[in-house]
Design a protein around this motif. Structure first.
Motif, PDB file in Angstrom:
ATOM      1  N   VAL A 293       2.206 -24.100  31.950  1.00 26.07           N
ATOM      2  CA  VAL A 293       1.768 -23.016  32.284  1.00 26.07           C
ATOM      3  C   VAL A 293       0.081 -23.039  31.444  1.00 26.07           C
ATOM      4  O   VAL A 293       0.228 -23.064  30.389  1.00 26.07           O
ATOM      5  CB  VAL A 293       2.689 -21.723  31.734  1.00 26.07           C
ATOM      6  CG1 VAL A 293       1.393 -20.375  32.047  1.00 26.07           C
ATOM      7  CG2 VAL A 293       3.766 -21.534  32.281  1.00 26.07           C
ATOM      8  N   GLU A 296      -5.851 -20.829  31.841  1.00 23.13           N
ATOM      9  CA  GLU A 296      -7.087 -21.034  32.763  1.00 23.13           C
ATOM     10  C   GLU A 296      -7.492 -22.330  32.731  1.00 23.13           C
ATOM     11  O   GLU A 296      -7.011 -23.365  32.095  1.00 23.13           O
ATOM     12  CB  GLU A 296      -8.120 -20.185  31.730  1.00 23.13           C
ATOM     13  CG  GLU A 296      -8.542 -20.872  30.430  1.00 23.13           C
ATOM     14  CD  GLU A 296      -9.533 -19.978  29.663  1.00 23.13           C
ATOM     15  OE1 GLU A 296      -9.905 -19.009  30.206  1.00 23.13           O
ATOM     16  OE2 GLU A 296     -10.180 -20.410  28.420  1.00 23.13           O
ATOM     17  N   THR A 320      -1.241 -22.559  36.977  1.00 18.84           N
ATOM     18  CA  THR A 320      -2.682 -22.278  36.211  1.00 18.84           C
ATOM     19  C   THR A 320      -3.167 -20.629  36.711  1.00 18.84           C
ATOM     20  O   THR A 320      -3.361 -20.496  37.621  1.00 18.84           O
ATOM     21  CB  THR A 320      -3.761 -23.272  36.489  1.00 18.84           C
ATOM     22  OG1 THR A 320      -3.624 -24.551  36.287  1.00 18.84           O
ATOM     23  CG2 THR A 320      -5.043 -22.807  35.908  1.00 18.84           C
ATOM     24  N   ILE A 321      -3.312 -20.186  35.745  1.00 16.54           N
ATOM     25  CA  ILE A 321      -3.642 -18.577  35.677  1.00 16.54           C
ATOM     26  C   ILE A 321      -5.079 -18.564  35.950  1.00 16.54           C
ATOM     27  O   ILE A 321      -5.744 -18.888  35.162  1.00 16.54           O
ATOM     28  CB  ILE A 321      -3.385 -17.692  34.513  1.00 16.54           C
ATOM     29  CG1 ILE A 321      -1.837 -18.029  34.158  1.00 16.54           C
ATOM     30  CG2 ILE A 321      -3.721 -16.347  34.815  1.00 16.54           C
ATOM     31  CD1 ILE A 321      -1.331 -17.236  32.955  1.00 16.54           C
ATOM     32  N   PRO A 324      -6.208 -12.925  36.353  1.00 17.97           N
ATOM     33  CA  PRO A 324      -5.116 -11.998  35.852  1.00 17.97           C
ATOM     34  C   PRO A 324      -5.125 -10.702  36.602  1.00 17.97           C
ATOM     35  O   PRO A 324      -5.933 -10.516  37.227  1.00 17.97           O
ATOM     36  CB  PRO A 324      -5.503 -12.040  34.384  1.00 17.97           C
ATOM     37  CG  PRO A 324      -6.979 -12.216  34.506  1.00 17.97           C
ATOM     38  CD  PRO A 324      -7.125 -13.399  35.617  1.00 17.97           C
ATOM     39  N   PHE A 341       2.063 -15.507  40.813  1.00 17.91           N
ATOM     40  CA  PHE A 341       2.522 -16.198  39.564  1.00 17.91           C
ATOM     41  C   PHE A 341       4.177 -15.621  39.724  1.00 17.91           C
ATOM     42  O   PHE A 341       4.284 -14.423  39.514  1.00 17.91           O
ATOM     43  CB  PHE A 341       1.998 -15.868  38.285  1.00 17.91           C
ATOM     44  CG  PHE A 341       2.361 -16.788  37.204  1.00 17.91           C
ATOM     45  CD1 PHE A 341       3.213 -17.989  37.493  1.00 17.91           C
ATOM     46  CD2 PHE A 341       2.148 -16.616  35.971  1.00 17.91           C
ATOM     47  CE1 PHE A 341       3.660 -18.886  36.584  1.00 17.91           C
ATOM     48  CE2 PHE A 341       2.496 -17.286  34.990  1.00 17.91           C
ATOM     49  CZ  PHE A 341       3.281 -18.397  35.113  1.00 17.91           C
ATOM     50  N   THR A 343       6.825 -14.737  38.089  1.00 17.24           N
ATOM     51  CA  THR A 343       6.944 -14.655  36.554  1.00 17.24           C
ATOM     52  C   THR A 343       8.641 -14.402  36.556  1.00 17.24           C
ATOM     53  O   THR A 343       9.171 -14.864  35.500  1.00 17.24           O
ATOM     54  CB  THR A 343       6.176 -13.385  35.996  1.00 17.24           C
ATOM     55  OG1 THR A 343       6.176 -12.367  36.886  1.00 17.24           O
ATOM     56  CG2 THR A 343       4.695 -13.818  36.041  1.00 17.24           C
ATOM     57  N   TYR A 362      -2.823 -20.951  26.604  1.00 15.33           N
ATOM     58  CA  TYR A 362      -2.486 -19.623  27.077  1.00 15.33           C
ATOM     59  C   TYR A 362      -2.884 -18.338  26.043  1.00 15.33           C
ATOM     60  O   TYR A 362      -3.106 -18.564  25.006  1.00 15.33           O
ATOM     61  CB  TYR A 362      -0.939 -19.686  27.288  1.00 15.33           C
ATOM     62  CG  TYR A 362      -0.427 -18.515  28.032  1.00 15.33           C
ATOM     63  CD1 TYR A 362      -0.243 -18.402  29.234  1.00 15.33           C
ATOM     64  CD2 TYR A 362       0.059 -17.357  27.299  1.00 15.33           C
ATOM     65  CE1 TYR A 362       0.293 -17.019  29.819  1.00 15.33           C
ATOM     66  CE2 TYR A 362       0.502 -16.179  27.566  1.00 15.33           C
ATOM     67  CZ  TYR A 362       0.696 -16.063  29.020  1.00 15.33           C
ATOM     68  OH  TYR A 362       1.090 -14.870  29.603  1.00 15.33           O
ATOM     69  N   VAL A 367       0.147 -10.955  32.346  1.00 11.54           N
ATOM     70  CA  VAL A 367       0.898 -11.920  33.231  1.00 11.54           C
ATOM     71  C   VAL A 367       2.418 -11.828  32.861  1.00 11.54           C
ATOM     72  O   VAL A 367       3.166 -11.655  33.731  1.00 11.54           O
ATOM     73  CB  VAL A 367       0.454 -13.310  33.312  1.00 11.54           C
ATOM     74  CG1 VAL A 367       1.206 -14.143  34.312  1.00 11.54           C
ATOM     75  CG2 VAL A 367      -1.105 -13.313  33.664  1.00 11.54           C
TER      76      VAL A 367
END
Length: 699
Positions: A293, A296, A320-321, A324, A341, A343, A362, A367
């Motif tokens: 994870v 960014e 990859t976030i 958000p 995502f 989750t 992270y 998230v």
């Protein structure tokens, strides 16, 4: 003194035969003419023929040679059962005394003995078993065959070279140790896998075999076999002797899994040495599932991805976030080409399916709810693994330390981020830990000196709460910290600049090796355990390696052999955090090793030692050979037999006695040759007879 008549013809044999035929014809013709002197003529011819044959008397002076009796003593492992070794020693003493008495009581037929001791040559591994006949063959080949009086084999009858039956010129006798009415049960592994997938079950086949009188075996009933993996009992089964059974064991970890089968003892069986069998299954992981994870996009996330994707045994799930939930830029959701995502699915429903979770730079941005992060902490305590590659946000309010994950983290951020170049260094503990040991030898490292790798440019300042600091950065502050939490593991890398090494900045560094070791330690690969006692078997030679982050582990290693015999070995330093002990195993089977803190198992030799495949004493194998050579078989429980001398070719065994042949071998020390027909005397005698015949015929 020995005399004999010999002939040494003065002319070729065909010529003498022709002369004899001519003389016979002339004498017959003279007889037909009624010559009064034909008899004298025949006598004269006979004298001439005798002179040509040249008879002589040979007288030899002979010296009698002693006959040789071989005494073959079985000193192999099967002779350690019960009182067999003591019986063999007593029988050997009786045989020696009897042979000495025979030699003293019959000087004209001397006899000497030669003792051959047969042991398990080559140690416990690769040993072909009891090779009595091979040893007898080799000894008999060194002496003349006409001097061999016989061989006496003192053994339990268990031999493994019947195919080497010697063409022996004298009787072979067997003196059998043990008892006629013994019985035994033994374990035999028919098939065992060499490899197994971690987490799956591996099948193996085995059987319980019985040997002994049928009357004793009838009422024994089924046999109970327990199964242990790495010394821990995992199950049991009842099997019927003589029938093959199949069982399964779960491969619990990578590396060597030692599977041990133990047959419950039966009252009255002669030995328990063959009631255990062991084999090793090497555990291999089918696929390692890793969840990466990235908080960014940044320059270092490709480094992680490339490293994990390069390993074919790793199944990587990478998110990859990018956007958000709190980001509001007016773009309609249906126009975004982004993947939501998952989750809940990843962090609640399927989190336990992953072997490792990596949080790369992270930060909390809404998230992952706190409940999901708390589930990750639970996942670690239950045996999972988490690696945090900390970015600058780890020091702020968006840090993972501000979540339920803080309960399992080994460090506390101080809220400071150091933006300055520094060279990562291995700590004293790190020099002993397998994750970072010898790391300075990679990519231009000096091997124990000052590392020559490139510098990093950022470090999050943290304070150690638990675990071990393996690497340090600015001002010897913790850079890489590892810790055990419950059944799981946690690692914190307090920098997001490891990727500089992969880009070759200032010469680069062993970034790939460091991250590979770190990921494999978190996933509990055996070769990277910091506290471990491992054994490598090469034949009968066992090399025991002790790894520890402590400055000095226990000095002594205790080894318990399959027979229960205990020995000790000393560790010697083999490098930072490593100590080694080497010893030679003297027995086949499962050896237990312990340094007082850790223990290990080592299987030496085949799963079922050949010396104990059929442990009961027997005559079946040697009896045909004894019968062929006119020898006999004697059970020592009836008493040692008397030893006699017998004529060659006669039966050499009877009730309570065995015999050794009289060979009568000798050496010639002097030879005298006396001619019986001197030439001049024969010529005068023949001439006289011929003249006499002429005078008689002339009257």
């Amino acid at each position: 003194m020995n005399a004999a008549l010999v002939f040494d013809p003065l002319a070729p044999a065909p010529l003498i035969a022709a002369a004899a035929a001519a003389a016979l014809a002339l004498c017959a013709f003279a007889g037909w003419l009624r010559s009064p002197a034909w008899g004298l003529r025949a006598l004269g011819f006979a004298v001439l023929l005798l002179a040509l044959a040249n008879p002589a008397l040979v007288r030899e002076t002979r010296r009698a040679l002693s006959d040789i009796a071989f005494v073959v003593v079985d000193e192999t492992e099967s002779q350690t059962i019960g009182d067999r070794r003591a019986e063999a020693q007593a029988a050997e003493a009786d045989v020696r005394a009897s042979l000495e008495a025979l030699a003293a009581g019959d000087p004209e037929a001397p006899i000497e003995s030669r003792t051959i001791r047969v042991r398990n040559e080559g140690g416990p591994v690769g040993d072909p078993g009891t090779r009595l006949l091979t040893a007898l063959n080799a000894a008999a080949a060194e002496v003349p065959a006409d001097r061999i009086a016989g061989a006496i084999l003192i053994t339990d009858g268990e031999i493994h070279d019947v195919e080497a039956t010697p063409d022996f010129p004298a009787p072979i006798h067997g003196l059998i140790t043990g008892a006629r009415h013994e019985f035994d049960r033994r374990l035999t592994v028919a098939a065992a896998p060499a490899f197994g997938v971690v987490g799956e079950r591996a099948a193996f086949r085995f059987s319980v075999e019985e040997s002994g009188p049928p009357a004793l075996l009838k009422g024994l009933g089924p046999a109970r076999v327990s199964i242990a993996v790495d010394g821990e009992t995992v199950g049991a089964a009842e099997v019927r002797p003589g029938r093959e059974a199949t069982l399964e064991v779960e491969i619990g970890h990578g590396g060597a899994n030692v599977v041990e089968l133990a047959l419950a003892p039966t009252e009255g069986e002669i030995t328990l040495r063959n009631n255990r069998a062991a084999f090793t299954v090497n555990g291999v992981r089918d696929r390692l599932r890793v969840l990466l994870v990235s908080g960014e996009p940044h320059a270092g996330e490709r480094t992680w991805r490339n490293l994990l994707k390069a390993d074919p045994s790793v199944d990587l799930v990478h998110f990859t976030i990018l956007r958000p939930p709190t980001k509001q830029d007016g773009t309609p959701v249906f126009e975004l080409s982004l993947i939501a995502f998952p989750t809940r699915e990843l962090f609640l429903e399927k989190v336990d399916e992953f072997d490792l979770i990596i949080f790369d730079r992270y930060r909390r941005r809404g998230v992952l709810p706190s409940a999901y992060i708390a589930n990750i902490a639970r996942y670690v305590r239950d045996g999972g693994a988490v690696l945090i590659a900390a970015g600058p946000w780890f020091a702020g309010v968006e840090s993972l330390y501000r979540t339920p994950l803080a309960d399992i983290l080994p460090v506390t951020p101080t809220s400071a981020v150091i933006e300055a170049p520094y060279t990562p260094r291995i700590s004293e503990t790190g020099a002993r830990h397998p994750v970072t040991a010898d790391l300075d030898q990679f990519d231009g490292g000096a091997g124990g000196g000052e590392p020559r790798w490139g510098r990093w440019l950022r470090q999050v300042e943290v304070e150690r709460r638990s675990g071990e600091v393996l690497m340090t950065g600015v001002g010897e502050k913790p850079l890489l910290v590892l810790d055990h939490v419950g059944e799981g593991r946690v690692a914190v890398l307090a920098s997001d600049h490891a990727w500089l090494w992969s880009r070759g900045y200032e010469g680069g560094g062993p970034q790939a090796e460091l991250l590979r070791r770190l990921a494999h330690w978190l996933m509990k690969e055996p070769e990277l355990e910091e506290e471990a006692l491992s054994v490598a078997a090469e034949g009968a030679r066992l090399t025991v390696t002790r790894r520890s982050v402590a400055e000095a582990p226990p000095e002594r290693l205790e080894i318990v052999a399959p027979s229960g015999a205990r020995t000790e070995a000393r560790f010697a330093a083999a490098g930072p955090g490593r100590w080694r002990a080497v010893f030679a195993a003297e027995e086949q089977g499962l050896h237990r090793l312990s340094d007082g803190v850790l223990s290990a198992l080592a299987a030496v030799g085949p799963p079922s030692p050949i010396e104990f495949e059929r442990a009961v004493a027997m005559t079946d194998l040697l009896a045909p050979l004894a019968m062929k050579t006119r020898g006999g078989m004697v059970w020592l429980e009836d008493g040692a037999p008397a030893i006699r001398r017998v004529r060659e070719g006669r039966a050499a065994a009877g009730r309570g006695w065995v015999g050794l042949a009289r060979r009568g071998a000798y050496a010639v020390e002097d030879v005298r040759l006396t001619p019986l027909a001197p030439g001049w005397l024969m010529l005068v005698l023949a001439a006289g007879l011929m003249v006499g015949a002429w005078r008689i015929e002339g009257r």
